[in-house]
Design an enzyme around this catalytic site. Structure first.
Site: not given
Ligand code: ZN
Length: 409
Positions: A306, A349, A346, A60, A375
């Protein structure tokens, strides 16, 4: 774009970000300018070399960050004078110095210096601020065009250069030859440094970071994007968009939103502004949003976004899942053997229980921040992958059904 304010996505190493499929990161010029400072980063080959990240980076302009300093800043035609939040020292950001800073940081995409108009504001104030941003956009572009060749991609800095040269000289001596490869490197050809293990002269054994992946072609430069302002006024937004496009940039951002206005106003402004920005160039909405919002904005035609939300929320134990937002600190998860999000593939998880994640958070373990961030980033990146997949399949906004708001479990 995950946010890596200080050249780091808090708690997540770069190789993990690569595994998650992060394509582009955002860095904050204001913070990096103050610490570690431009010359340090420039000397390391820019942010890419400094943080060892071969993929794309966007910085930025620092405008939004100094805007949020409130009492610590003073705006005039020249630029913004502000006091560092670190030590109170006084600094000036102008369109020219913001370009200088961003060229030195060497991100792939950099932003014009703008004034983020406060909310609420009188119409006359919004117009004045918008006109200032337009004048600053021209100055940003002029300075960038004049100095863009100074981006630290093309050749190592003088320190690195001499280190490379001396290393090459000694290896050439040892080999008893000076082949083409080494003379090209001695000329500073950045491509030729690929795969070379450079050594820092002052720190024996320490590798000088280099871009080891795909390097930009010789003569390549950064892309400078313009920013649309105009407060919450649809007419001024339209004018700001049209006049920014007139100045001409390879991509356009919609700035000045998420400053305290109601969400439906944000959406209205985005929807109406988008139609005045070229659809065949990147359209970047700054500073949004929740998973539902990013899918909805993509449906409107936004290409880039973003937000600190996934990473910041993760550090506070707030996790985005396919069944809604979860506050992992709650006692109800203390004996929950289930996965955080059964629908998420992921590494968090598929491996850990809610009970374990809750324990880590309650015990203030550093690992809690790391796993929670991994996550949430996965969830956001998956959301955008689904969005892109739907667009490719021509499903239009069909993907929205998969990420719409759902009640807390
Ligand atoms: Zn996850």
């Amino acid at each position: 774009m995950p946010v890596g304010t200080l050249a780091s996505v808090k708690g997540v190493p770069q190789d993990l970000l690569e595994d998650l499929g992060v394509q582009i990161l955002l860095g904050n010029t204001y913070h990096l300018y103050l610490r570690p400072g431009l010359e340090t980063v420039r000397g390391m080959g820019g942010l890419h070399g400094f943080m060892s990240w071969d993929r794309a980076i966007l910085t930025d302009s620092g405008g939004f960050q100094v805007f949020s300093l409130n009492e610590l800043r003073k705006v005039n035609e020249e630029g913004v004078t502000f006091r560092s939040h670190l030590d109170g020292s006084s600094h000036l950001f102008s369109p020219e110095s913001a370009m200088e800073a961003q060229i030195g940081l060497g991100a792939d995409i950099i932003m014009a210096f703008d004034e983020c108009t406060e909310f609420p504001a009188e119409r006359a104030r919004v117009r004045g601020s918008m006109e200032l941003t337009l004048r600053w956009a021209k100055r940003s572009k002029n300075h960038f065009e004049e100095h863009k060749h100074r981006v630290p991609w093309e050749k190592p800095s003088s320190a690195q250069h001499s280190a490379v040269s001396s290393q090459l000289a000694s290896s050439a001596e040892a080999a008893g030859s000076s082949d083409d490869e080494s003379s090209r490197i001695a000329d500073g050809g950045v491509r030729a440094t690929q795969g070379l293990e450079l050594r820092s002269p002052g720190r024996p054994g320490a590798a000088v970071p280099t871009r080891t992946g795909t390097l930009p072609a010789a003569g390549a430069t950064q892309s400078l994007f313009g920013i649309v302002q105009g407060g919450m006024d649809l007419e001024l937004r339209r004018e700001s968009a049209e006049r920014t496009v007139e100045i001409g940039f390879p991509g356009y951002a919609i700035g000045g939103l998420s400053v305290g206005e109601p969400r439906d106003v944000t959406r209205e402004i985005v929807e109406s502004t988008l139609q005045y920005l070229p659809a065949d160039q990147p359209r970047y909405l700054m500073g949004v949003g929740t998973p539902e919002e990013i899918a909805a904005y993509a449906a409107l035609g936004v290409d880039m976004m973003d937000c600190v939300l996934p990473t910041r929320a993760a550090r506070h134990g707030l996790l985005f899942t396919s069944v809604g937002k979860i506050s992992i600190k709650q006692a109800r998860y203390a004996n929950d053997a289930g996965a955080l999000d059964p629908a998420c593939g992921c590494r968090v998880c598929t491996r850990y229980s809610r009970a374990y994640l809750r324990h880590l958070y309650a015990s203030n373990e550093v690992l809690a921040q790391v796993l929670n961030t991994v996550h949430n980033l996965s969830f956001y990146l998956d959301t955008m992958r689904r969005v892109r997949h739907s667009i490719r399949l021509g499903e239009g906004t069909g993907f929205l059904s998969g990420v719409s708001s759902q009640p807390k479990p």
